[in-house]
Write a protein that holds these residues in place. Sequence first.
Motif, PDB file in Angstrom:
ATOM      1  N   LYS A  50       0.843  -1.212   0.000  1.00  0.00           N
ATOM      2  CA  LYS A  50       0.000   0.000   0.000  1.00  0.00           C
ATOM      3  C   LYS A  50       0.872   1.255   0.000  1.00  0.00           C
TER       4      LYS A  50
ATOM      5  N   LEU B 287       1.193   4.416  -2.657  1.00  0.00           N
ATOM      6  CA  LEU B 287       0.906   5.805  -2.259  1.00  0.00           C
ATOM      7  C   LEU B 287       2.111   6.705  -2.546  1.00  0.00           C
TER       8      LEU B 287
ATOM      9  N   GLU C 233      -5.767   5.321  -5.791  1.00  0.00           N
ATOM     10  CA  GLU C 233      -6.560   4.753  -4.699  1.00  0.00           C
ATOM     11  C   GLU C 233      -6.135   3.313  -4.466  1.00  0.00           C
TER      12      GLU C 233
ATOM     13  N   ASP D 266      -1.499   2.075   9.097  1.00  0.00           N
ATOM     14  CA  ASP D 266      -1.774   3.280   8.280  1.00  0.00           C
ATOM     15  C   ASP D 266      -0.754   4.401   8.524  1.00  0.00           C
TER      16      ASP D 266
ATOM     17  N   GLU E  88      -0.222   6.897   5.574  1.00  0.00           N
ATOM     18  CA  GLU E  88      -1.344   7.818   5.430  1.00  0.00           C
ATOM     19  C   GLU E  88      -1.272   8.919   6.490  1.00  0.00           C
TER      20      GLU E  88
ATOM     21  N   TYR F 254      -8.472   8.542   3.827  1.00  0.00           N
ATOM     22  CA  TYR F 254      -8.225   7.122   4.103  1.00  0.00           C
ATOM     23  C   TYR F 254      -9.102   6.635   5.238  1.00  0.00           C
TER      24      TYR F 254
ATOM     25  N   TRP G 121      -8.470   1.254   2.998  1.00  0.00           N
ATOM     26  CA  TRP G 121      -8.408   2.028   1.752  1.00  0.00           C
ATOM     27  C   TRP G 121      -7.700   3.359   1.979  1.00  0.00           C
ATOM     28  N   ALA G 122      -7.166   3.907   0.900  1.00  0.00           N
ATOM     29  CA  ALA G 122      -6.533   5.237   0.955  1.00  0.00           C
ATOM     30  C   ALA G 122      -6.555   5.823  -0.451  1.00  0.00           C
ATOM     31  N   ARG G 123      -6.685   7.164  -0.519  1.00  0.00           N
ATOM     32  CA  ARG G 123      -6.750   7.823  -1.827  1.00  0.00           C
ATOM     33  C   ARG G 123      -6.049   9.174  -1.741  1.00  0.00           C
TER      34      ARG G 123
END
Length: 441
Positions: free
Chosen positions: A179, A183, A194, A203, A206, A218, A222-224
Amino acid sequence: MASVTGRRLDWIVAPAPAPLRGVLRVPGDKSVSHRALMLAALAEGRSRIDGFLEGEDTRATSRILQQLGVHIEMPHDGSRVVDGVGLRGLQPCAQPLDCGNAGTGMRLLAGLLAGQRFDSTLVGDASLSRRPMRRVIEPLAAMGARIDSTQGLPPLRVRGDQSLRGTVLRTAVASAQVKSAILLAGLYAQGSTEVREPQPTRDYTERMLEAFGWPIDYGPGWARLQGGHALRACDVQVPADFSSAAFFMVAATLVPGSEIVLAGVGMNARRTGLLDVLRAMGAEIDIEAPRQQGGEPVADLRVRHASLRGIEVPVAHAPDMIDEFPALFVAAALAHGRTIVRGAAELRVKESDRIAVMAQALRALGARVEETTDGAVIEGGTLRGGVVDSHGDHRCAMSLAVAALRADAPVRIGDCANVATSFPGFEVLARQAGFDVGIGT
Ligand code: S3P
């Protein structure tokens, strides 16, 4: 196996001579230390990192960023001052960038370097050179990156000057490293990136992007974010590493009469699965003085001896305790009854195959452990002394040192030098708590 230092180090750990005691502060969090260095390097301005882990893994990341032209000072042990070069300020380096033993270093840097205008080569030690990299290569390729490998293994040749585009990526494995790589590449991508995970993972990337001023949305799993912003320098206070504290948590639980306090431990909810599982097994662990430190929850953990009973570990807990299974295996081998671990196949692709290494070592000490493809079935009982091998895996070495406390005779643990990758000074702190650890000759 050769260690990152080229040294061969064996420990001899005696049964606990007395209860464990004291207030212990374990070193800084490895995940947070890697990320703090990387974001500080890409930020505009000067960042200070305190509580930085002086482990070989995080030092390797620091050296690599210096090779890429970042000025990093070390005012004293556990502190770094980083003069950020901005998102586009890294300089090419013709030499290979050596991540040592660190999967986190290599995978996160793969994402970060995929966005640069120059080529780079990431290499690692023998253990890292066997670890799967397709999990980052493929999603990064879907964003337009080009990374060459040998059948999905390091070295990674990361091609620069690719134009990255944001996209929606569903990761196949629950991995914060994957992830985070996505990112970090997303910072350089056009449009929105995403990530959706099969199970939520830690996380830190994030939270830290947010702290360095990069807008990000986030939630669990999930994270965007969008490309085209800037990172602003930020001071980071790194909490003590829950995964390093875990060895002492299990040790004090197992040794009769013990009571210790682990100070300032990071309590990010995606890291504390072992705490819930140990408590469900009967452990007595109190969370004291919970507080926020630099945007992360921390607390002091008071651990008293308790007798444990085996449980079926909830599969949903696996990502939240992924680095703690070797220690849990030891707790299970000394509990009353059977412990069942499932949904932890990721353990087979860590610094070693941790299911196989722990099963083999605990069996050598008389435990009944049956390996399964994604976990183990462990019958609790007693342990005897003997000779075991950590296969150069830091977490297996420290877990086996904990097992030795409750064996009926000393345990010789082979190949422990890599403990310095994540927990420099483990022996010193362990002796302070009451372990009898000697060096094998
Ligand atoms: C880490 C994530 C975990 C963990 C590793 C550190 C991180 O790996 O095992 O020690 O800092 O993101 P995975 O993301 O591959 O599960």
